[in-house]
Write a protein that holds these residues in place. Structure first.
Motif, PDB file in Angstrom:
ATOM      1  N   ILE A  11       0.877  -1.174   0.000  1.00 54.60           N
ATOM      2  CA  ILE A  11       0.000   0.000   0.000  1.00 54.60           C
ATOM      3  C   ILE A  11       0.912   1.221   0.000  1.00 54.60           C
ATOM      4  CG2 ILE A  11      -1.787   1.254   1.263  1.00 54.60           C
ATOM      5  CD1 ILE A  11      -2.510  -1.516   2.526  1.00 54.60           C
ATOM      6  N   TYR A  12       0.812   2.038  -1.055  1.00 56.18           N
ATOM      7  CA  TYR A  12       1.658   3.234  -1.145  1.00 56.18           C
ATOM      8  C   TYR A  12       1.217   4.263  -0.116  1.00 56.18           C
ATOM      9  CZ  TYR A  12       3.993   1.622  -5.365  1.00 56.18           C
ATOM     10  OH  TYR A  12       4.762   0.924  -6.237  1.00 56.18           O
ATOM     11  N   PRO A  13       2.134   5.179   0.240  1.00 55.45           N
ATOM     12  CA  PRO A  13       1.790   6.172   1.272  1.00 55.45           C
ATOM     13  C   PRO A  13       0.499   6.940   0.948  1.00 55.45           C
ATOM     14  CG  PRO A  13       4.122   6.283   0.761  1.00 55.45           C
ATOM     15  CD  PRO A  13       3.528   5.300  -0.192  1.00 55.45           C
ATOM     16  N   ASP A  14       0.189   7.093  -0.343  1.00 52.19           N
ATOM     17  CA  ASP A  14      -1.032   7.834  -0.668  1.00 52.19           C
ATOM     18  C   ASP A  14      -2.282   6.961  -0.569  1.00 52.19           C
ATOM     19  OD1 ASP A  14      -0.866   6.195  -2.837  1.00 52.19           O
ATOM     20  OD2 ASP A  14      -0.829   7.775  -4.350  1.00 52.19           O
ATOM     21  N   GLY A  15      -2.099   5.722  -0.117  1.00 49.08           N
ATOM     22  CA  GLY A  15      -3.265   4.865   0.089  1.00 49.08           C
ATOM     23  C   GLY A  15      -3.557   3.904  -1.055  1.00 49.08           C
ATOM     24  N   THR A  16      -2.831   4.061  -2.186  1.00 49.09           N
ATOM     25  CA  THR A  16      -3.064   3.153  -3.307  1.00 49.09           C
ATOM     26  C   THR A  16      -2.671   1.732  -2.909  1.00 49.09           C
ATOM     27  OG1 THR A  16      -2.408   4.945  -4.767  1.00 49.09           O
ATOM     28  CG2 THR A  16      -2.590   2.752  -5.751  1.00 49.09           C
ATOM     29  N   ARG A  17      -3.594   0.791  -3.128  1.00 48.00           N
ATOM     30  CA  ARG A  17      -3.269  -0.599  -2.827  1.00 48.00           C
ATOM     31  C   ARG A  17      -2.809  -1.254  -4.119  1.00 48.00           C
ATOM     32  NH1 ARG A  17      -7.802  -4.679  -1.008  1.00 48.00           N
ATOM     33  NH2 ARG A  17      -8.004  -4.656  -3.267  1.00 48.00           N
ATOM     34  N   ALA A  18      -1.473  -1.330  -4.296  1.00 45.77           N
ATOM     35  CA  ALA A  18      -0.925  -1.799  -5.569  1.00 45.77           C
ATOM     36  C   ALA A  18      -0.830  -3.325  -5.617  1.00 45.77           C
ATOM     37  CB  ALA A  18       0.456  -1.187  -5.805  1.00 45.77           C
ATOM     38  N   LEU A  19      -0.667  -3.971  -4.462  1.00 50.50           N
ATOM     39  CA  LEU A  19      -0.632  -5.437  -4.390  1.00 50.50           C
ATOM     40  C   LEU A  19      -1.462  -5.863  -3.192  1.00 50.50           C
ATOM     41  CD1 LEU A  19       3.137  -6.380  -4.900  1.00 50.50           C
ATOM     42  CD2 LEU A  19       1.286  -6.575  -6.578  1.00 50.50           C
ATOM     43  N   LEU A  37      -3.254  -5.345 -16.939  1.00 46.81           N
ATOM     44  CA  LEU A  37      -3.371  -3.993 -17.476  1.00 46.81           C
ATOM     45  C   LEU A  37      -2.338  -3.090 -16.837  1.00 46.81           C
ATOM     46  CD1 LEU A  37      -7.230  -3.475 -17.458  1.00 46.81           C
ATOM     47  CD2 LEU A  37      -5.732  -3.548 -19.464  1.00 46.81           C
ATOM     48  N   SER A  38      -2.113  -1.954 -17.476  1.00 42.23           N
ATOM     49  CA  SER A  38      -1.193  -1.012 -16.851  1.00 42.23           C
ATOM     50  C   SER A  38      -1.847  -0.507 -15.558  1.00 42.23           C
ATOM     51  CB  SER A  38      -0.870   0.099 -17.833  1.00 42.23           C
ATOM     52  OG  SER A  38      -1.281   1.321 -17.362  1.00 42.23           O
ATOM     53  N   GLY A  39      -1.062  -0.462 -14.490  1.00 38.76           N
ATOM     54  CA  GLY A  39      -1.611  -0.123 -13.177  1.00 38.76           C
ATOM     55  C   GLY A  39      -2.032  -1.337 -12.379  1.00 38.76           C
ATOM     56  N   ALA A  40      -1.852  -2.534 -12.950  1.00 42.90           N
ATOM     57  CA  ALA A  40      -2.303  -3.742 -12.254  1.00 42.90           C
ATOM     58  C   ALA A  40      -1.387  -4.107 -11.091  1.00 42.90           C
ATOM     59  CB  ALA A  40      -2.372  -4.911 -13.232  1.00 42.90           C
ATOM     60  N   GLY A  41      -0.125  -3.581 -11.120  1.00 43.70           N
ATOM     61  CA  GLY A  41       0.793  -3.858 -10.021  1.00 43.70           C
ATOM     62  C   GLY A  41       1.999  -4.689 -10.438  1.00 43.70           C
ATOM     63  N   LYS A  42       2.234  -4.836 -11.745  1.00 40.91           N
ATOM     64  CA  LYS A  42       3.343  -5.673 -12.223  1.00 40.91           C
ATOM     65  C   LYS A  42       4.691  -5.111 -11.761  1.00 40.91           C
ATOM     66  CE  LYS A  42       2.135  -5.016 -16.574  1.00 40.91           C
ATOM     67  NZ  LYS A  42       0.954  -4.171 -16.416  1.00 40.91           N
ATOM     68  N   SER A  43       4.902  -3.809 -12.000  1.00 44.06           N
ATOM     69  CA  SER A  43       6.183  -3.216 -11.602  1.00 44.06           C
ATOM     70  C   SER A  43       6.352  -3.291 -10.091  1.00 44.06           C
ATOM     71  CB  SER A  43       6.247  -1.755 -12.044  1.00 44.06           C
ATOM     72  OG  SER A  43       6.098  -1.655 -13.429  1.00 44.06           O
ATOM     73  N   THR A  44       5.283  -3.028  -9.374  1.00 40.61           N
ATOM     74  CA  THR A  44       5.362  -3.067  -7.912  1.00 40.61           C
ATOM     75  C   THR A  44       5.752  -4.463  -7.442  1.00 40.61           C
ATOM     76  OG1 THR A  44       3.632  -1.381  -7.852  1.00 40.61           O
ATOM     77  CG2 THR A  44       4.097  -2.538  -5.804  1.00 40.61           C
ATOM     78  N   LEU A  45       5.165  -5.475  -8.039  1.00 36.11           N
ATOM     79  CA  LEU A  45       5.480  -6.849  -7.642  1.00 36.11           C
ATOM     80  C   LEU A  45       6.960  -7.152  -7.860  1.00 36.11           C
ATOM     81  CD1 LEU A  45       4.797  -9.743  -6.826  1.00 36.11           C
ATOM     82  CD2 LEU A  45       4.084 -10.182  -9.185  1.00 36.11           C
TER      83      LEU A  45
HETATM   84  N1  LIG Z   1       5.160   5.576  -6.009  1.00 32.59           N
HETATM   85  C1  LIG Z   1       3.842   5.370  -6.065  1.00 32.59           C
HETATM   86  N2  LIG Z   1       3.009   6.035  -5.232  1.00 32.59           N
HETATM   87  C2  LIG Z   1       1.685   5.836  -5.289  1.00 32.59           C
HETATM   88  N3  LIG Z   1       1.069   5.000  -6.126  1.00 32.59           N
HETATM   89  C3  LIG Z   1       1.840   4.300  -6.978  1.00 32.59           C
HETATM   90  C4  LIG Z   1       3.254   4.467  -6.997  1.00 32.59           C
HETATM   91  N4  LIG Z   1       3.758   3.655  -7.966  1.00 32.59           N
HETATM   92  C5  LIG Z   1       2.692   3.021  -8.511  1.00 32.59           C
HETATM   93  N5  LIG Z   1       1.559   3.408  -7.929  1.00 32.59           N
HETATM   94  C6  LIG Z   1       0.200   2.906  -8.203  1.00 32.59           C
HETATM   95  O1  LIG Z   1       0.187   1.549  -7.908  1.00 32.59           O
HETATM   96  C7  LIG Z   1      -0.573   0.847  -8.869  1.00 32.59           C
HETATM   97  C8  LIG Z   1       0.268  -0.217  -9.514  1.00 32.59           C
HETATM   98  O2  LIG Z   1       1.287   0.409 -10.267  1.00 32.59           O
HETATM   99  P1  LIG Z   1       2.407  -0.386 -11.069  1.00 32.59           P
HETATM  100  O3  LIG Z   1       2.982  -1.397 -10.161  1.00 32.59           O
HETATM  101  O4  LIG Z   1       3.318   0.588 -11.681  1.00 32.59           O
HETATM  102  O5  LIG Z   1       1.542  -1.113 -12.188  1.00 32.59           O
HETATM  103  P2  LIG Z   1       1.993  -1.709 -13.605  1.00 32.59           P
HETATM  104  O6  LIG Z   1       3.444  -1.851 -13.595  1.00 32.59           O
HETATM  105  O7  LIG Z   1       1.250  -2.991 -13.692  1.00 32.59           O
HETATM  106  O8  LIG Z   1       1.517  -0.729 -14.631  1.00 32.59           O
HETATM  107  C9  LIG Z   1      -1.094   1.878  -9.850  1.00 32.59           C
HETATM  108  O9  LIG Z   1      -2.396   2.246  -9.476  1.00 32.59           O
HETATM  109  C10 LIG Z   1      -0.153   3.027  -9.660  1.00 32.59           C
HETATM  110  O10 LIG Z   1      -0.815   4.233  -9.941  1.00 32.59           O
END
Ligand SMILES: Nc1ncnc2c1ncn2[C@@H]1O[C@H](COP(=O)(O)OP(=O)(O)O)[C@@H](O)[C@H]1O
Ligand SMILES: [Mg+2]
Lengths: 252, 456
Positions: A11-19, A37-45
């Motif tokens: 969960i990013y500091p802004d509250g986004t639940r990425a995984l 999809l883009s935004g699905a959380g692949k990079s975060t994972l």
């Molecule tokens: N540094 C960050 N702070 C807040 N939200 C983030 C940050 N990086 C990514 N996100 C959010 O986390 C979610 C997953 O992002 P990301 O892992 O980049 O997805 P993907 O790689 O699948 O496109 C998205 O909704 C994105 O907006």
């Protein structure tokens, strides 16, 4: 030794639940494609696995070591065995190709000498071999930003080769490249996977690439694992689960 | 505003009250601040018109509050205009603005402007022949003319004088080429040039080889050497025949300006170099993207930021005064002053450069297992060096300008000499210095612009 991802949540500091509670196990030698999809959380994972991003909760265990609990020093030791390549290549643009490749070895060499810009001749030879492997030996002295996108990504692969990795994380390695180049890059990664037995986790955009290269697919949607199986198991229903109801399947 | 909780109309008599009753918090604070400011100004300056302004401000804001109360469109601008007029009025008075002064007092500036067209740049080597005529001061006996023979013949209208007496010097048989100077030598050997209307007197020889010049005997008795009453002392009038023997040379002022400009540039160069060496590592500690990791690093980041901001807000001139007291008069004090200010200024700029780097390589090298210093060395430094160099050159340029000024408070360089010349009304030397500064600053400006254009 497998890679175990256990209820990984970010969960990013802004509250986004990425995984959200993502769990799976990857055996040695697998080529896992991460789709979504883009935004699905692949990079975060991918970044939570080597802790470029700190997971909020859950564990990542590799070779029996809990990466999520590693001290900074242990973490560096682990990271140097995990190669990573990026969509934007992430080369140091003003440095030479050779220097860029050598930086892949920073986790192994004497840190103080490396700060002075010194690498032992054996490492320079290793870098040249890595460049030969990706077919760029004659461009070693060029500045990185003088190279084409495909060449830059090959430098990125050579940099990862320097780490002698056991695991390779690739975040959309071909998303900024032409389809033709995409195949050439993925073939290098495939070769690493087949010949050197490197486990590969690679996020990909196109299903045809997934079918062509991956042995296994993990589908993410809004941070939740919605699919885990063989590429040929992705039928229309599965496809719509991963990509949403409006998505249309092109080719693949 | 809630209609059912409408404040009473009477509250508009005290406008701030109406605003707060209407729930307009910002306006209440503004009203209070402005009211206090105006009352403060009125108490300080004691002018009746300021009290009138206070009253009008109250009426204006009361009117505005009343309109709001009635649900009509606000009309605050008349009150704001009155407040601004009062503030600017006091400002004008305090600044003692006197628009005509530059014109009325133009004569103060004229000598400098004229001097700018004739700066002290060249001198000609000369040979002087001196004729000495003794003069008794004061006159005890009846004066008689005094004659001196040489190649040429000169005679003075009297052989004794009181300070303030008119004396006339005649001459015959002089060549027309050389220029003539008159000097007065007192009994202990102190020499002063004889002036006429504030300018050095230089008699003109006519075509017949004759001249005649009248001047006032100067007061030249040295303190403590006054003659006892009833006695006189022997002074001398010297006539210098000055021949130019050779081509032009740089004048003393020009040589000095050149030397001091060199010193000025060197002070700036060293100050900038040391500042870069210190500011570069500090800037990494003041870069948010590198210091976001742990609470400790974030603390260092904020401390560094605060330090840089505080130091940067202090003018180098003030550091100059401090260091002159601390390490003594001279270039070292000036160098330290510029260095300290530059560390802060560059540290801030550098840290902003670091904050705007491409984070990709940092991420990539962190992922290879490189440690923090290695990441900085290989992923950050290559990205920032060109901009660091560019800012450093620019800073050097600024420091050269500043170091010309820092001499005014004793920090070495051209400024010190310039301030002396200004005090002595040495117009032509001032002109030389000003021209020298302008040329060097322009040259460096150009060089620094070129260097920066090539790098970035
Ligand atoms: N540094 C960050 N702070 C807040 N939200 C983030 C940050 N990086 C990514 N996100 C959010 O986390 C979610 C997953 O992002 P990301 O892992 O980049 O997805 P993907 O790689 O699948 O496109 C998205 O909704 C994105 O907006
Ligand atoms: Mg992504």
């Amino acid at each position: 030794m497998p890679l175990i991802v256990d209820r990984l949540t970010k969960i990013y500091p802004d509250g986004t639940r990425a995984l959200h509670e993502v769990s799976f196990t990857v055996e040695d030698g697998e080529f896992v494609a991460i789709i979504g999809l883009s935004g699905a959380g692949k990079s975060t994972l991918l970044r939570c696995i080597n802790r470029l991003i700190e997971p909020t909760s859950g564990r990542v265990i590799w070779n029996g070591i809990d990466i999520t609990a590693a001290s900074p020093r242990e973490l560096r030791k682990i990271r140097r065995q995990i190669g990573m390549i990026f969509q934007q290549f992430n080369l140091v643009k003003r440095a030479t190709v050779l220097t860029n490749v050598l930086t892949g070895r920073l986790g192994y060499v004497n840190p103080w000498l490396s700060l002075l810009g010194y690498f032992p001749p054996s490492e320079v030879q290793r870098a040249m071999r890595a460049l030969e492997r990706v077919g760029l030996a004659d461009l070693a002295d060029k500045r990185a930003d003088e190279l084409s996108g495909g060449q830059q990504q090959r430098v990125g692969i050579a940099r990862a080769l320097m780490q002698e990795p056991r695991l390779l994380l690739a975040d959309e390695p071909v998303a900024s490249l032409d389809p033709v180049l995409a195949h050439s890059i993925l073939r290098y990664i495939e070769e690493l996977n087949r010949k050197d037995g490197v486990t590969v986790l690679c996020s990909l955009h196109f299903l045809d690439l997934v079918h062509r290269y991956a042995t296994r697919v993990i589908g993410l949607k809004d941070g939740i694992k919605v699919f885990d199986g063989r590429p040929d198991e992705i039928d229309d229903r599965r496809f719509k689960e991963i990509y949403g109801q409006e998505a249309e399947r092109i080719g693949g | 505003m809630a209609a059912e909780r409408r404040p009473p109309r009477g509250s508009t008599i005290v406008p701030g009250l109406a605003y707060s009753a209407l729930g307009l918090r910002t306006l209440t604070v503004i009203w209070l601040t402005v009211s206090l400011t105006l009352v403060g100004l009125a108490l300080w300056r004691g002018h009746l018109w300021l009290w009138v302004a206070v009253g009008l401000w109250w009426i204006g804001t009361g009117y505005d509050a009343w309109r709001r109360l009635e649900g009509r469109r606000p009309r605050l601008w008349p009150a704001v205009l009155i407040a601004l007029a009062a503030i600017y009025g006091v400002g004008w008075e305090v600044t003692e603005i006197h628009p005509l002064a530059p014109f009325e007092r133009f004569d103060k500036m004229r000598p400098y402007l004229i001097a700018l067209t004739q700066p002290d740049l060249l001198t000609y080597p000369t040979e002087r022949q001196v004729l000495r005529i003794p003069v008794e001061v004061p006159c005890i006996h009846a004066p008689s003319p005094k004659e001196v023979r040489g190649e040429a013949r000169v005679w003075l209208s009297a052989d004794c004088a009181q300070p303030g007496d008119l004396l006339t010097l005649h001459g015959e048989g002089f060549p027309t080429g050389p220029s003539l100077e008159l000097w007065w030598v007192n009994p202990i050997g102190e020499r002063q040039r004889i002036l006429q209307e504030g300018r050095p007197l230089s008699p003109q020889v006519d075509t017949m080889g004759r001249f005649q010049t009248t001047f006032i005997a100067p007061r030249a008795v040295p303190l403590g050497f006054e003659p006892p009453p009833g006695q006189s002392q022997t002074h001398f009038l010297e006539l210098h025949i000055v021949r130019v023997i050779g081509g032009p040379r740089p004048s003393e002022a020009l040589l000095e300006v050149a030397e001091k400009m060199g010193e000025t540039v060197a002070i700036a160069l060293l100050a900038t170099t040391f500042a870069v060496l210190i500011a570069a590592p500090l800037s990494f500690l003041a870069a948010r993207n590198l210091m976001g990791g742990s609470p400790l690093t974030r603390l260092i980041y904020y401390a560094m930021r605060g330090f840089l901001n505080i130091v940067r807000s202090v003018e180098p001139l003030i550091f100059g005064i401090v260091f002159v007291v601390w390490v003594g008069l001279g270039s070292f004090a000036g160098m330290l002053a510029l260095m300290v200010h530059s560390i802060a200024a560059l540290g801030k700029l550098f840290s902003e450069v670091v904050e705007h780097i491409d984070p990709g390589p940092v991420e990539a090298l962190t992922a290879t297992g490189a440690n923090r210093l290695q990441v900085i060395r290989y992923a950050v430094v290559p990205q920032v060096v060109p901009e660091f160099v560019s800012f450093a050159v620019y800073r050097w340029d600024i420091n050269v300008r500043m170091s010309t000024i820092i001499g005014f408070v004793g920090g070495g360089g051209i400024g010190f000499r310039l301030s002396e010349w200004i005090r002595l009304s040495a117009y032509r030397q001032v002109a030389t210095a000003v021209i020298g500064i302008a040329l060097v600053v322009m040259a460096l400006d150009y060089v620094s612009a070129q260097v920066r254009r090539r790098i970035v």
